[in-house]
Enzyme design. Sequence first.
Site, PDB file in Angstrom:
ATOM      1  N   LEU A   1       0.864  -1.178   0.000  1.00 22.93           N
ATOM      2  CA  LEU A   1       0.000   0.000   0.000  1.00 22.93           C
ATOM      3  C   LEU A   1       0.901   1.228   0.000  1.00 22.93           C
ATOM      4  O   LEU A   1       1.982   1.205   0.591  1.00 22.93           O
ATOM      5  CB  LEU A   1      -0.879   0.047   1.255  1.00 22.93           C
ATOM      6  N   ASP A   2       0.435   2.310  -0.636  1.00 19.12           N
ATOM      7  CA  ASP A   2       1.176   3.562  -0.556  1.00 19.12           C
ATOM      8  C   ASP A   2       1.310   3.985   0.907  1.00 19.12           C
ATOM      9  O   ASP A   2       0.440   3.687   1.739  1.00 19.12           O
ATOM     10  CB  ASP A   2       0.440   4.674  -1.313  1.00 19.12           C
ATOM     11  N   ARG A   3       2.356   4.706   1.201  1.00 16.35           N
ATOM     12  CA  ARG A   3       2.614   5.143   2.573  1.00 16.35           C
ATOM     13  C   ARG A   3       1.443   5.924   3.156  1.00 16.35           C
ATOM     14  O   ARG A   3       1.080   5.759   4.323  1.00 16.35           O
ATOM     15  CB  ARG A   3       3.885   5.999   2.596  1.00 16.35           C
TER      16      ARG A   3
END
Length: 334
Positions: A144-146
């Site tokens: 997942l993106d940060r």
Amino acid sequence: MSQPANPPAAAVRHLTVDEESAGQRLDNFLIRELKGVPKSHVYRIIRSGEVRRNKGRVSADDRVETGDVLRIPPIRLSAQVEAKQLNPAPPRQFPVVFEDESFLAIDKPAGVAVHGGSGVSFGVIEQMRQARPEARLLELVHRLDRETSGLLLIAKKKSALKALQDQFRERETGKTYLALVKGTWPARLKVLDQPLHKYLLADGERRVKVTTKDDPDGMHSVTLVKVAARIPAPAALASLLPEGLTLLEVTIKTGRTHQIRVHLSHAGHPIAGDDKYGDFELNRQLTRAGLKRMFLHAWRLRLSHPVTGGALELHAEIPDELQPWSGGRTGKGD
């Protein structure tokens, strides 16, 4: 688990392949076992013949079998990697949505990377390994993106890791996000089928953009969109948001970098709080109004259990900091 674990000292080692690792490609097996060793170096020692299987030469794409003994040449880690081993990530547990003997699903908070790298010393997986020293294996199934919160799967067995990653690769899972976007999303616009192209900014930062169908570097990308709720704009933002906001259920059929963010922005409805592809003036005003992060949340995941094959549907509730902007949605399956 293969024996022994990877020490920092430069010495010849021998790894014995366990039953769970049987059938893996040699390169994938070594990349997982030799944590901190660059992939390029792993391939170099394989090509040079320094890696031996049962005293014989072996190729990167050969499959390892239970009981194989692999000779690993002396590998001196970089000072940066050795420093990480001497100063490991702080232990941290994360909210668990589901767990059994094969894998777990956690609810990742926004602002935490899933793994170390690209200027980040450590992420979720390194912290969880420190918090669960008794775990034989903990490996990320996907990413997942940060700045995205929500469901993240972590395998506890190599067989589960392979089975789950196969499902993601074959697009057999259903990954649905909740995204709050600028304006009134047209209900008729349900499918975004536009190729994406990765590129780098002058400072080396990665970006993605929609490209043409004939772009040889374009990646096929499909996003499904459903309107979940219309959200009126706060009074202070009425001039910036005459049409208010829309809460969307967004299901990705392909897992490209920044896919949802780019597709929605290109459609003229950027995600609220998106600092890469969003409306920057609107973001500033939203911050003042209380929205301190991007409203993108990995809400629901439909998959088959990696062992039993049974259908699973997991949910991660909308985090507290997004609740005031969710139109009453909680994320409990509503």
